[in-house]
Write a protein that holds these residues in place. Structure first.
Motif, PDB file in Angstrom:
ATOM      1  N   PRO A  40       0.857  -1.378  -0.032  1.00 44.47           N
ATOM      2  CA  PRO A  40      -0.160   0.224  -0.030  1.00 44.47           C
ATOM      3  C   PRO A  40       0.811   1.420   0.020  1.00 44.47           C
ATOM      4  CG  PRO A  40      -0.921  -1.456   1.463  1.00 44.47           C
ATOM      5  CD  PRO A  40       0.199  -2.165   0.964  1.00 44.47           C
ATOM      6  N   ASP A  41       1.898   1.165   0.754  1.00 44.06           N
ATOM      7  CA  ASP A  41       2.907   2.406   0.755  1.00 44.06           C
ATOM      8  C   ASP A  41       3.508   2.588  -0.594  1.00 44.06           C
ATOM      9  OD1 ASP A  41       4.121   4.733   2.418  1.00 44.06           O
ATOM     10  OD2 ASP A  41       5.986   3.645   1.737  1.00 44.06           O
ATOM     11  N   LEU A  42       3.845   1.679  -1.293  1.00 44.33           N
ATOM     12  CA  LEU A  42       4.416   2.008  -2.639  1.00 44.33           C
ATOM     13  C   LEU A  42       3.649   2.357  -3.621  1.00 44.33           C
ATOM     14  CD1 LEU A  42       6.773  -1.333  -2.896  1.00 44.33           C
ATOM     15  CD2 LEU A  42       7.526   1.006  -2.629  1.00 44.33           C
ATOM     16  N   HIS A  43       1.995   1.963  -3.546  1.00 43.11           N
ATOM     17  CA  HIS A  43       1.217   2.316  -4.309  1.00 43.11           C
ATOM     18  C   HIS A  43       0.812   3.840  -3.888  1.00 43.11           C
ATOM     19  CE1 HIS A  43       0.250  -1.161  -6.642  1.00 43.11           C
ATOM     20  NE2 HIS A  43       0.127  -1.904  -5.341  1.00 43.11           N
ATOM     21  N   ARG A  44       0.642   4.253  -2.545  1.00 42.96           N
ATOM     22  CA  ARG A  44       0.588   5.606  -2.388  1.00 42.96           C
ATOM     23  C   ARG A  44       1.649   6.357  -3.079  1.00 42.96           C
ATOM     24  NH1 ARG A  44      -1.621   3.266   2.535  1.00 42.96           N
ATOM     25  NH2 ARG A  44       0.368   3.031   3.343  1.00 42.96           N
ATOM     26  N   ARG A  45       2.995   6.199  -2.922  1.00 46.55           N
ATOM     27  CA  ARG A  45       3.990   6.921  -3.515  1.00 46.55           C
ATOM     28  C   ARG A  45       4.079   7.110  -4.944  1.00 46.55           C
ATOM     29  NH1 ARG A  45       8.824   3.792  -0.779  1.00 46.55           N
ATOM     30  NH2 ARG A  45      10.054   5.138  -2.199  1.00 46.55           N
ATOM     31  N   ILE A  46       3.466   5.997  -5.654  1.00 47.89           N
ATOM     32  CA  ILE A  46       3.404   6.097  -7.046  1.00 47.89           C
ATOM     33  C   ILE A  46       2.547   6.973  -7.411  1.00 47.89           C
ATOM     34  CG2 ILE A  46       3.015   4.759  -9.041  1.00 47.89           C
ATOM     35  CD1 ILE A  46       4.360   2.111  -7.618  1.00 47.89           C
ATOM     36  N   PHE A  47       1.090   6.712  -6.736  1.00 47.45           N
ATOM     37  CA  PHE A  47      -0.093   7.635  -6.985  1.00 47.45           C
ATOM     38  C   PHE A  47       0.461   9.176  -6.817  1.00 47.45           C
ATOM     39  CE2 PHE A  47      -3.940   9.330  -5.304  1.00 47.45           C
ATOM     40  CZ  PHE A  47      -4.692   9.437  -6.545  1.00 47.45           C
ATOM     41  N   ALA A  48       0.900   9.403  -5.863  1.00 49.94           N
ATOM     42  CA  ALA A  48       1.298  10.778  -5.509  1.00 49.94           C
ATOM     43  C   ALA A  48       2.210  11.307  -6.703  1.00 49.94           C
ATOM     44  CB  ALA A  48       1.911  11.029  -4.284  1.00 49.94           C
ATOM     45  N   ALA A  49       3.083  10.327  -7.079  1.00 51.19           N
ATOM     46  CA  ALA A  49       3.998  10.713  -8.331  1.00 51.19           C
ATOM     47  C   ALA A  49       3.157  11.163  -9.540  1.00 51.19           C
ATOM     48  CB  ALA A  49       5.244   9.996  -8.484  1.00 51.19           C
ATOM     49  N   LEU A  50       2.490  10.155  -9.762  1.00 47.64           N
ATOM     50  CA  LEU A  50       1.695  10.252 -10.924  1.00 47.64           C
ATOM     51  C   LEU A  50       0.723  11.638 -11.004  1.00 47.64           C
ATOM     52  CD1 LEU A  50       0.490   6.464 -11.592  1.00 47.64           C
ATOM     53  CD2 LEU A  50       1.969   7.900 -13.164  1.00 47.64           C
ATOM     54  N   GLU A  51       0.047  11.700  -9.761  1.00 48.16           N
ATOM     55  CA  GLU A  51      -0.842  12.812  -9.808  1.00 48.16           C
ATOM     56  C   GLU A  51       0.013  14.074  -9.783  1.00 48.16           C
ATOM     57  OE1 GLU A  51      -5.035  13.034  -7.983  1.00 48.16           O
ATOM     58  OE2 GLU A  51      -3.366  13.045  -6.243  1.00 48.16           O
ATOM     59  N   ALA A  52       1.232  14.291  -9.860  1.00 45.57           N
ATOM     60  CA  ALA A  52       1.772  15.486  -9.809  1.00 45.57           C
ATOM     61  C   ALA A  52       2.372  15.651 -11.281  1.00 45.57           C
ATOM     62  CB  ALA A  52       3.276  15.256  -9.078  1.00 45.57           C
ATOM     63  N   LEU A  53       2.311  14.762 -12.314  1.00 44.82           N
ATOM     64  CA  LEU A  53       2.568  14.751 -13.549  1.00 44.82           C
ATOM     65  C   LEU A  53       1.735  15.893 -14.373  1.00 44.82           C
ATOM     66  CD1 LEU A  53       3.360  11.040 -14.561  1.00 44.82           C
ATOM     67  CD2 LEU A  53       4.904  12.919 -14.074  1.00 44.82           C
ATOM     68  N   PRO A  54       2.081  16.752 -15.295  1.00 44.49           N
ATOM     69  CA  PRO A  54       1.361  17.556 -15.938  1.00 44.49           C
ATOM     70  C   PRO A  54       0.394  17.049 -16.836  1.00 44.49           C
ATOM     71  CG  PRO A  54       3.634  17.727 -16.867  1.00 44.49           C
ATOM     72  CD  PRO A  54       3.485  16.872 -15.560  1.00 44.49           C
ATOM     73  N   HIS A  55       0.824  15.808 -17.525  1.00 44.15           N
ATOM     74  CA  HIS A  55       0.007  15.213 -18.329  1.00 44.15           C
ATOM     75  C   HIS A  55      -1.021  14.169 -17.872  1.00 44.15           C
ATOM     76  CE1 HIS A  55       3.759  13.085 -18.056  1.00 44.15           C
ATOM     77  NE2 HIS A  55       3.137  12.069 -18.295  1.00 44.15           N
ATOM     78  N   ARG A  56      -1.348  14.120 -16.574  1.00 43.46           N
ATOM     79  CA  ARG A  56      -1.975  12.964 -15.868  1.00 43.46           C
ATOM     80  C   ARG A  56      -3.255  12.784 -16.671  1.00 43.46           C
ATOM     81  NH1 ARG A  56      -2.031  17.061 -12.248  1.00 43.46           N
ATOM     82  NH2 ARG A  56      -4.022  18.057 -11.625  1.00 43.46           N
ATOM     83  N   GLU A  57      -4.027  13.519 -17.394  1.00 41.26           N
ATOM     84  CA  GLU A  57      -5.336  13.464 -17.815  1.00 41.26           C
ATOM     85  C   GLU A  57      -5.168  12.686 -19.092  1.00 41.26           C
ATOM     86  OE1 GLU A  57      -8.072  14.456 -16.333  1.00 41.26           O
ATOM     87  OE2 GLU A  57      -6.761  14.919 -14.688  1.00 41.26           O
ATOM     88  N   GLN A  58      -4.057  12.083 -19.511  1.00 37.53           N
ATOM     89  CA  GLN A  58      -4.023  11.307 -20.650  1.00 37.53           C
ATOM     90  C   GLN A  58      -4.571   9.798 -20.194  1.00 37.53           C
ATOM     91  OE1 GLN A  58      -0.011  10.900 -22.533  1.00 37.53           O
ATOM     92  NE2 GLN A  58       0.120  13.162 -22.776  1.00 37.53           N
ATOM     93  N   THR A  59      -5.048   9.280 -21.156  1.00 33.38           N
ATOM     94  CA  THR A  59      -5.821   7.903 -21.046  1.00 33.38           C
ATOM     95  C   THR A  59      -5.083   6.851 -20.570  1.00 33.38           C
ATOM     96  OG1 THR A  59      -6.994   8.169 -23.145  1.00 33.38           O
ATOM     97  CG2 THR A  59      -6.887   6.163 -22.084  1.00 33.38           C
ATOM     98  N   ASP A  60      -3.620   6.549 -20.480  1.00 36.25           N
ATOM     99  CA  ASP A  60      -2.974   5.727 -19.922  1.00 36.25           C
ATOM    100  C   ASP A  60      -2.419   6.331 -18.512  1.00 36.25           C
ATOM    101  OD1 ASP A  60      -2.800   4.246 -22.397  1.00 36.25           O
ATOM    102  OD2 ASP A  60      -0.748   4.870 -22.678  1.00 36.25           O
ATOM    103  N   GLU A  61      -2.469   7.371 -18.215  1.00 37.21           N
ATOM    104  CA  GLU A  61      -2.355   7.963 -16.695  1.00 37.21           C
ATOM    105  C   GLU A  61      -3.543   7.714 -16.105  1.00 37.21           C
ATOM    106  OE1 GLU A  61       0.789   8.128 -15.911  1.00 37.21           O
ATOM    107  OE2 GLU A  61       1.847   8.480 -17.848  1.00 37.21           O
ATOM    108  N   ILE A  62      -4.568   7.894 -16.681  1.00 38.49           N
ATOM    109  CA  ILE A  62      -6.073   7.939 -15.887  1.00 38.49           C
ATOM    110  C   ILE A  62      -5.897   6.360 -15.560  1.00 38.49           C
ATOM    111  CG2 ILE A  62      -8.492   7.755 -16.007  1.00 38.49           C
ATOM    112  CD1 ILE A  62      -7.130  10.470 -15.611  1.00 38.49           C
ATOM    113  N   GLU A  63      -5.617   5.270 -16.187  1.00 39.38           N
ATOM    114  CA  GLU A  63      -5.590   3.844 -15.998  1.00 39.38           C
ATOM    115  C   GLU A  63      -4.781   3.677 -14.883  1.00 39.38           C
ATOM    116  OE1 GLU A  63      -7.551   1.448 -17.086  1.00 39.38           O
ATOM    117  OE2 GLU A  63      -8.571   2.296 -18.414  1.00 39.38           O
ATOM    118  N   ARG A  64      -3.351   4.215 -14.989  1.00 42.29           N
ATOM    119  CA  ARG A  64      -2.530   3.900 -13.926  1.00 42.29           C
ATOM    120  C   ARG A  64      -2.947   4.552 -12.656  1.00 42.29           C
ATOM    121  NH1 ARG A  64       1.087   5.544 -18.232  1.00 42.29           N
ATOM    122  NH2 ARG A  64       2.163   3.791 -19.160  1.00 42.29           N
ATOM    123  N   LEU A  65      -3.422   6.085 -12.522  1.00 40.36           N
ATOM    124  CA  LEU A  65      -3.850   6.599 -11.340  1.00 40.36           C
ATOM    125  C   LEU A  65      -5.071   5.775 -10.802  1.00 40.36           C
ATOM    126  CD1 LEU A  65      -3.897  10.270 -12.837  1.00 40.36           C
ATOM    127  CD2 LEU A  65      -3.102   9.545 -10.584  1.00 40.36           C
TER     128      LEU A  65
END
Length: 205
Positions: A40-65
């Motif tokens: 869970p902690d690793l997923h939280r860290r990855i999730f926080a990093a992904l949310e900080a990306l400027p292109h997070r609204e792209q389809t692939d990033e939405i799936e990862r988020l």
């Protein structure tokens, strides 16, 4: 060392250079090697990093988020991202994927404290499931979700959402030749549409 061992390879994306597992089984094996309590902690860290990306609204990033928010137990964010992923999957006619996104969204929503907002989102997700379940031919599942949506809407006195649940139940009843049910649900949907002044609901019903 991982590249040399042919476990991962480097690829270029809009985010820059990334490392990608060469095979899904390698990724699954690596993931399985991580102790359950650390995940869970690793997923939280990855999730926080992904949310900080400027292109997070792209389809692939939405799936990862959506994936990492759910695995991290970030239930409030998971519902939103899974719903977006489900809507996007349905728009590209990937109905199985849409179902696979909407169902965990419902599961994440169950982790929220009881509130009207939770109930409204629960109704909306069940109504969103209607279209992919219809195309997939899962009529029993569709009826169960629509019955739940109707009951929830009745419970909070939401005439609009109740009307749409009745409208879709009428269509389902008609499709499986349950004509009395189709007439009853259709009549109720029309009455609700008239009461709240919703022409779209009236026309669809």
């Amino acid at each position: 060392r991982l590249v040399a061992a042919e476990l991962v390879h480097q690829a270029r994306t809009v985010a820059g250079s990334v490392c990608v597992f060469k095979h899904a089984l390698t990724r699954e094996t690596a993931y399985a090697s991580i102790p359950d309590h650390e995940r869970p902690d690793l997923h939280r860290r990855i999730f926080a990093a992904l949310e900080a990306l400027p292109h997070r609204e792209q389809t692939d990033e939405i799936e990862r988020l959506a994936h990492h928010a759910f695995r991290a137990g970030a239930w409030d964010r998971a519902v939103g991202y899974l719903r977006q992923a489900g809507d996007r999957a349905f728009r590209r006619w990937a109905n199985g994927e849409a179902e696979e996104r909407f169902m965990p969204a419902l599961a994440a929503l169950e982790q929220w404290p009881p509130s009207r907002t939770r109930t409204e989102l629960g109704i909306d997700l069940r109504l969103s499931l209607r279209d992919p379940l219809w195309v997939l031919g899962k009529m029993d599942d569709m009826r169960r979700r629509l019955d739940e949506a109707r009951d929830l809407a009745e419970g909070i006195g939401d005439s609009g959402r109740l009307g749409w649940a009745c409208c879709h139940l009428a269509r389902l009843d008609w499709a499986v030749a349950r004509h009395p049910g189709a007439l009853a649900n259709g009549g109720r949907g029309l009455a609700l549409a008239a009461a709240i002044g919703d022409p779209a609901l009236a026309i669809e019903t």
